[in-house]
Design a protein around this motif. Sequence first.
Motif, PDB file in Angstrom:
ATOM      1  N   MET A   1       0.825  -1.197   0.000  1.00 44.13           N
ATOM      2  CA  MET A   1       0.000   0.000   0.000  1.00 44.13           C
ATOM      3  C   MET A   1       0.865   1.255   0.000  1.00 44.13           C
ATOM      4  N   GLY A   2       0.282   2.319  -0.527  1.00 42.54           N
ATOM      5  CA  GLY A   2       1.038   3.561  -0.568  1.00 42.54           C
ATOM      6  C   GLY A   2       0.144   4.779  -0.538  1.00 42.54           C
ATOM      7  N   TRP A   3       0.778   5.926  -0.387  1.00 43.78           N
ATOM      8  CA  TRP A   3       0.101   7.212  -0.427  1.00 43.78           C
ATOM      9  C   TRP A   3       0.807   8.114  -1.435  1.00 43.78           C
ATOM     10  N   PHE A   4       0.000   8.867  -2.140  1.00 47.98           N
ATOM     11  CA  PHE A   4       0.486   9.862  -3.087  1.00 47.98           C
ATOM     12  C   PHE A   4      -0.228  11.176  -2.792  1.00 47.98           C
ATOM     13  N   ARG A   5       0.270  12.259  -3.359  1.00 45.14           N
ATOM     14  CA  ARG A   5      -0.433  13.528  -3.230  1.00 45.14           C
ATOM     15  C   ARG A   5      -0.263  14.340  -4.503  1.00 45.14           C
ATOM     16  N   GLN A   6      -1.228  15.215  -4.720  1.00 43.28           N
ATOM     17  CA  GLN A   6      -1.175  16.091  -5.890  1.00 43.28           C
ATOM     18  C   GLN A   6      -1.538  17.495  -5.459  1.00 43.28           C
ATOM     19  N   ALA A   7      -0.556  18.370  -5.499  1.00 41.56           N
ATOM     20  CA  ALA A   7      -0.773  19.764  -5.144  1.00 41.56           C
ATOM     21  C   ALA A   7      -1.405  20.501  -6.320  1.00 41.56           C
ATOM     22  N   PRO A   8      -2.062  21.611  -6.063  1.00 41.59           N
ATOM     23  CA  PRO A   8      -2.702  22.372  -7.149  1.00 41.59           C
ATOM     24  C   PRO A   8      -1.709  22.733  -8.246  1.00 41.59           C
ATOM     25  N   GLY A   9      -2.037  22.374  -9.476  1.00 40.82           N
ATOM     26  CA  GLY A   9      -1.201  22.719 -10.610  1.00 40.82           C
ATOM     27  C   GLY A   9       0.043  21.860 -10.781  1.00 40.82           C
ATOM     28  N   LYS A  10       0.156  20.815  -9.987  1.00 45.70           N
ATOM     29  CA  LYS A  10       1.352  19.959 -10.063  1.00 45.70           C
ATOM     30  C   LYS A  10       0.967  18.511 -10.323  1.00 45.70           C
ATOM     31  N   GLY A  11       1.956  17.710 -10.631  1.00 46.96           N
ATOM     32  CA  GLY A  11       1.723  16.304 -10.877  1.00 46.96           C
ATOM     33  C   GLY A  11       1.611  15.508  -9.589  1.00 46.96           C
TER      34      GLY A  11
ATOM     35  N   PHE B   1       4.724  10.720  -5.179  1.00 45.62           N
ATOM     36  CA  PHE B   1       4.787   9.610  -4.230  1.00 45.62           C
ATOM     37  C   PHE B   1       5.124  10.142  -2.839  1.00 45.62           C
ATOM     38  N   VAL B   2       4.342   9.707  -1.847  1.00 42.86           N
ATOM     39  CA  VAL B   2       4.578  10.112  -0.461  1.00 42.86           C
ATOM     40  C   VAL B   2       5.283   9.001   0.310  1.00 42.86           C
ATOM     41  N   GLY B   3       4.776   7.788   0.202  1.00 41.93           N
ATOM     42  CA  GLY B   3       5.384   6.686   0.917  1.00 41.93           C
ATOM     43  C   GLY B   3       4.633   5.394   0.693  1.00 41.93           C
ATOM     44  N   ALA B   4       5.208   4.314   1.207  1.00 43.82           N
ATOM     45  CA  ALA B   4       4.616   2.989   1.016  1.00 43.82           C
ATOM     46  C   ALA B   4       4.867   2.129   2.238  1.00 43.82           C
ATOM     47  N   ILE B   5       4.095   1.058   2.333  1.00 41.95           N
ATOM     48  CA  ILE B   5       4.224   0.137   3.453  1.00 41.95           C
ATOM     49  C   ILE B   5       4.100  -1.291   2.930  1.00 41.95           C
ATOM     50  N   ASN B   6       4.874  -2.191   3.532  1.00 41.56           N
ATOM     51  CA  ASN B   6       4.877  -3.558   3.028  1.00 41.56           C
ATOM     52  C   ASN B   6       3.676  -4.339   3.562  1.00 41.56           C
ATOM     53  N   TRP B   7       3.602  -5.619   3.234  1.00 42.49           N
ATOM     54  CA  TRP B   7       2.411  -6.402   3.510  1.00 42.49           C
ATOM     55  C   TRP B   7       2.062  -6.478   4.985  1.00 42.49           C
ATOM     56  N   GLY B   8       3.043  -6.707   5.819  1.00 38.23           N
ATOM     57  CA  GLY B   8       2.793  -6.865   7.237  1.00 38.23           C
ATOM     58  C   GLY B   8       2.860  -5.569   8.020  1.00 38.23           C
ATOM     59  N   GLY B   9       3.356  -4.521   7.396  1.00 35.44           N
ATOM     60  CA  GLY B   9       3.443  -3.221   8.050  1.00 35.44           C
ATOM     61  C   GLY B   9       4.760  -2.959   8.749  1.00 35.44           C
TER      62      GLY B   9
ATOM     63  N   THR C   1       8.604   0.403   5.874  1.00 40.75           N
ATOM     64  CA  THR C   1       8.025   1.549   5.187  1.00 40.75           C
ATOM     65  C   THR C   1       9.106   2.301   4.417  1.00 40.75           C
ATOM     66  N   SER C   2       8.660   3.089   3.479  1.00 47.20           N
ATOM     67  CA  SER C   2       9.568   3.977   2.764  1.00 47.20           C
ATOM     68  C   SER C   2       8.860   5.310   2.570  1.00 47.20           C
ATOM     69  N   TYR C   3       9.642   6.395   2.472  1.00 41.86           N
ATOM     70  CA  TYR C   3       9.065   7.732   2.378  1.00 41.86           C
ATOM     71  C   TYR C   3       9.844   8.584   1.384  1.00 41.86           C
ATOM     72  N   ALA C   4       9.120   9.512   0.781  1.00 43.18           N
ATOM     73  CA  ALA C   4       9.778  10.513  -0.047  1.00 43.18           C
ATOM     74  C   ALA C   4      10.509  11.501   0.858  1.00 43.18           C
ATOM     75  N   ASP C   5      11.572  12.083   0.335  1.00 39.21           N
ATOM     76  CA  ASP C   5      12.404  12.978   1.147  1.00 39.21           C
ATOM     77  C   ASP C   5      11.640  14.117   1.820  1.00 39.21           C
ATOM     78  N   PRO C   6      10.677  14.762   1.146  1.00 38.81           N
ATOM     79  CA  PRO C   6      10.016  15.917   1.768  1.00 38.81           C
ATOM     80  C   PRO C   6       9.222  15.588   3.031  1.00 38.81           C
ATOM     81  N   VAL C   7       8.901  14.302   3.253  1.00 39.10           N
ATOM     82  CA  VAL C   7       8.054  13.961   4.387  1.00 39.10           C
ATOM     83  C   VAL C   7       8.769  13.126   5.439  1.00 39.10           C
TER      84      VAL C   7
END
Length: 126
Positions: free
Chosen positions: A33-43, A46-54, A57-63
């Motif tokens: 599973m993962g999370w993404f975000r889209q700011a106004p006017g931008k593409g 990727f925010v981060g992801a988590i493996n099957w058991g939890g 995890t991995s995260y993008a640098d800004p977060v």
Amino acid sequence: VQLQASGGGLVQAGGSLRLSCAASGRTFSSYLMGWFRQAPGKGRMFVGAINWGGGVTSYADPVIGRFTISRDNAKNTVYLQMNRLKPEDTAVYYCAASKMGSRWSSVSRGYEFVYWGQGTLVTVSS
């Protein structure tokens, strides 16, 4: 798999918010599973992801250091805890699930996500 994100809203800079994403189906634990975000006017970013058991995890640098992803497989839910929010975190946040059989090495970098929720808006005021 169908995904339903919730928990967005308006928060002041420095505040916290927790997003939830409920998944349908009985094989939730089979999906990365993962999370993404889209700011106004931008593409979409990727925010981060988590493996099957939890346990991994991995995260993008800004977060890194501010956001935490967790999951409860018994509740078919993945969470995004967001702390020390900044105005630049303002975006529509999407949860996503990988295809079954995806590799963590790819998913952890934001690839191989094929199922998407409808998005929830997070607005951080300065």
